[in-house]
Design an enzyme around this catalytic site. Structure first.
Site, PDB file in Angstrom:
ATOM      1  N   ASP A  40       1.890  -6.300   8.206  1.00  0.00           N
ATOM      2  CA  ASP A  40       0.495  -6.001   8.543  1.00  0.00           C
ATOM      3  C   ASP A  40       0.348  -6.132  10.049  1.00  0.00           C
ATOM      4  O   ASP A  40       0.810  -7.116  10.648  1.00  0.00           O
ATOM      5  CB  ASP A  40      -0.461  -6.960   7.833  1.00  0.00           C
ATOM      6  CG  ASP A  40      -0.695  -6.558   6.383  1.00  0.00           C
ATOM      7  OD1 ASP A  40      -0.043  -5.609   5.917  1.00  0.00           O
ATOM      8  OD2 ASP A  40      -1.526  -7.208   5.715  1.00  0.00           O
ATOM      9  N   HIS A  58     -10.503  -2.578   9.576  1.00  0.00           N
ATOM     10  CA  HIS A  58     -10.121  -3.769   8.817  1.00  0.00           C
ATOM     11  C   HIS A  58     -11.275  -4.215   7.922  1.00  0.00           C
ATOM     12  O   HIS A  58     -11.633  -5.385   7.832  1.00  0.00           O
ATOM     13  CB  HIS A  58      -9.709  -4.903   9.763  1.00  0.00           C
ATOM     14  CG  HIS A  58      -8.816  -5.924   9.116  1.00  0.00           C
ATOM     15  ND1 HIS A  58      -9.244  -7.188   8.780  1.00  0.00           N
ATOM     16  CD2 HIS A  58      -7.510  -5.880   8.747  1.00  0.00           C
ATOM     17  CE1 HIS A  58      -8.253  -7.877   8.248  1.00  0.00           C
ATOM     18  NE2 HIS A  58      -7.186  -7.100   8.204  1.00  0.00           N
ATOM     19  N   HIS A  90       3.707 -10.599   9.156  1.00  0.00           N
ATOM     20  CA  HIS A  90       2.819 -10.124  10.227  1.00  0.00           C
ATOM     21  C   HIS A  90       3.632  -9.919  11.499  1.00  0.00           C
ATOM     22  O   HIS A  90       4.423 -10.798  11.880  1.00  0.00           O
ATOM     23  CB  HIS A  90       1.671 -11.105  10.468  1.00  0.00           C
ATOM     24  CG  HIS A  90       0.628 -11.074   9.385  1.00  0.00           C
ATOM     25  ND1 HIS A  90       0.787 -11.743   8.198  1.00  0.00           N
ATOM     26  CD2 HIS A  90      -0.569 -10.422   9.307  1.00  0.00           C
ATOM     27  CE1 HIS A  90      -0.276 -11.528   7.431  1.00  0.00           C
ATOM     28  NE2 HIS A  90      -1.095 -10.731   8.075  1.00  0.00           N
ATOM     29  N   HIS A 139      -4.132   0.526   6.988  1.00  0.00           N
ATOM     30  CA  HIS A 139      -4.766  -0.791   6.822  1.00  0.00           C
ATOM     31  C   HIS A 139      -6.247  -0.692   7.175  1.00  0.00           C
ATOM     32  O   HIS A 139      -6.872  -1.708   7.481  1.00  0.00           O
ATOM     33  CB  HIS A 139      -4.047  -1.807   7.702  1.00  0.00           C
ATOM     34  CG  HIS A 139      -4.192  -3.237   7.250  1.00  0.00           C
ATOM     35  ND1 HIS A 139      -4.243  -3.612   5.924  1.00  0.00           N
ATOM     36  CD2 HIS A 139      -4.288  -4.399   7.955  1.00  0.00           C
ATOM     37  CE1 HIS A 139      -4.362  -4.919   5.836  1.00  0.00           C
ATOM     38  NE2 HIS A 139      -4.401  -5.431   7.049  1.00  0.00           N
TER      39      HIS A 139
END
Length: 290
Positions: free
Chosen positions: A85, A140, A235, A136
């Site tokens: 991510d 967000h 991440h 994504h």
């Protein structure tokens, strides 16, 4: 005589009352939570360290109705699916890309609108080196709170349009809901729009820049919880991940695992729904990072 009858009746009533009070004390009340298409859920998994697949999202039985949801590969394979991510840049994504290039390993990067706009060169590099650059959302946004197909398009297709402007190609139609929040309505809209929703079966607290996990402890946790068909969420802002990724990949491969693209990740089967071991398993909530 009449007085005795009254006394007996009162005594019987008191006994019944006492029994009822005891029953209420030892039997907790059952609360029924109604499910609707707009009910919000947070993705979670119950990690295990015995080499078997974890139990995932066992509070959302409706997931089996959606062929566009992915979170585990085959329990009979030694395939791994590495995903990141990506919400902002702090110098570690380039290091991670260098490692992936050296090891010849594919990954999927779930990016936001901010990242696409502020790091176009890295977006181009991800695509050029064979990685999937995935959705994504533009801002967000919590997709479990959307109320229409138009809202979905603004967040998801809006990001895809920015990617198209930079790369000159269509963005792969893989979607990861921010913070792992979802609802059945969102899954249905994603399906109608042709998106595959990708969750995960491993993640750990790696996204806080000022609270980075110890490298050796992080490596131990990742390796202990690796399992067949794992969809791993890391991440890319994590300095720890950039430090240990090469060694982790080497250990995975030495243990017989193969890292594959999300394009090779099949829909979950009944066999993927692993029963928990006799010991209790603790659910790990969705990550709250980028």
């Amino acid at each position: 005589m009449k007085s005795n009858l009254i006394i007996t009746s009162c005594a019987v009533a008191l006994v019944f009352l006492a029994v009822a009070l005891v029953a209420l004390t030892v039997q907790p009340a059952v609360t029924t939570v109604s499910h609707t298409e707009s009910s919000s859920y947070s993705w979670y998994f119950k990690p295990r360290e015995d080499g078997r697949q974890p139990v995932v999202a066992d509070n959302a039985t409706f997931l089996s109705q959606y062929d566009n949801v992915r979170y585990l590969g085959s329990p009979d394979s030694k395939d791994l699916f590495l995903t990141f991510d990506v919400g902002y840049e702090n110098g570690n994504t380039e290091k991670i890309l260098d490692i992936l290039k050296e090891k010849k390993v594919p990954a999927a990067f779930f990016v936001t609108g901010h990242y696409v706009e502020s790091n176009p060169d890295l977006i181009k590099r991800m695509e050029a080196e064979g990685h999937l650059v995935c959705n994504h959302t533009l801002n967000h946004k919590d997709l479990s709170a959307i109320s229409s197909q138009e809202e979905f398009a603004a967040e998801v297709d809006g990001l895809a349009a920015k990617y198209r402007e930079i790369v000159g190609k269509e963005m792969p139609k893989y979607l990861r809901p921010p913070e792992g929040k979802y609802c059945e309505r969102m899954l249905k809209i994603a399906d109608q729009e042709g998106y595959t929703v990708v969750f995960w079966s491993f993640a750990y607290k790696d996204w806080l820049n000022d609270e980075q996990p110890d490298a050796s402890a992080a490596m131990e946790k990742i390796l202990k919880r690796t399992h067949p068909g794992a969809v791993l969420l890391l991440h890319s802002n994590s300095a720890t991940n950039a430090q240990i990724l090469g060694d982790v990949i080497d250990k995975w491969q030495a243990d017989g695992y193969t890292l594959k693209s999300l394009d090779d990740l099949p829909a979950p089967t009944a066999a993927s729904q692993v029963s928990p071991s006799p010991s209790s398993l603790t659910a790990q909530p969705a990550t709250s990072g980028t």
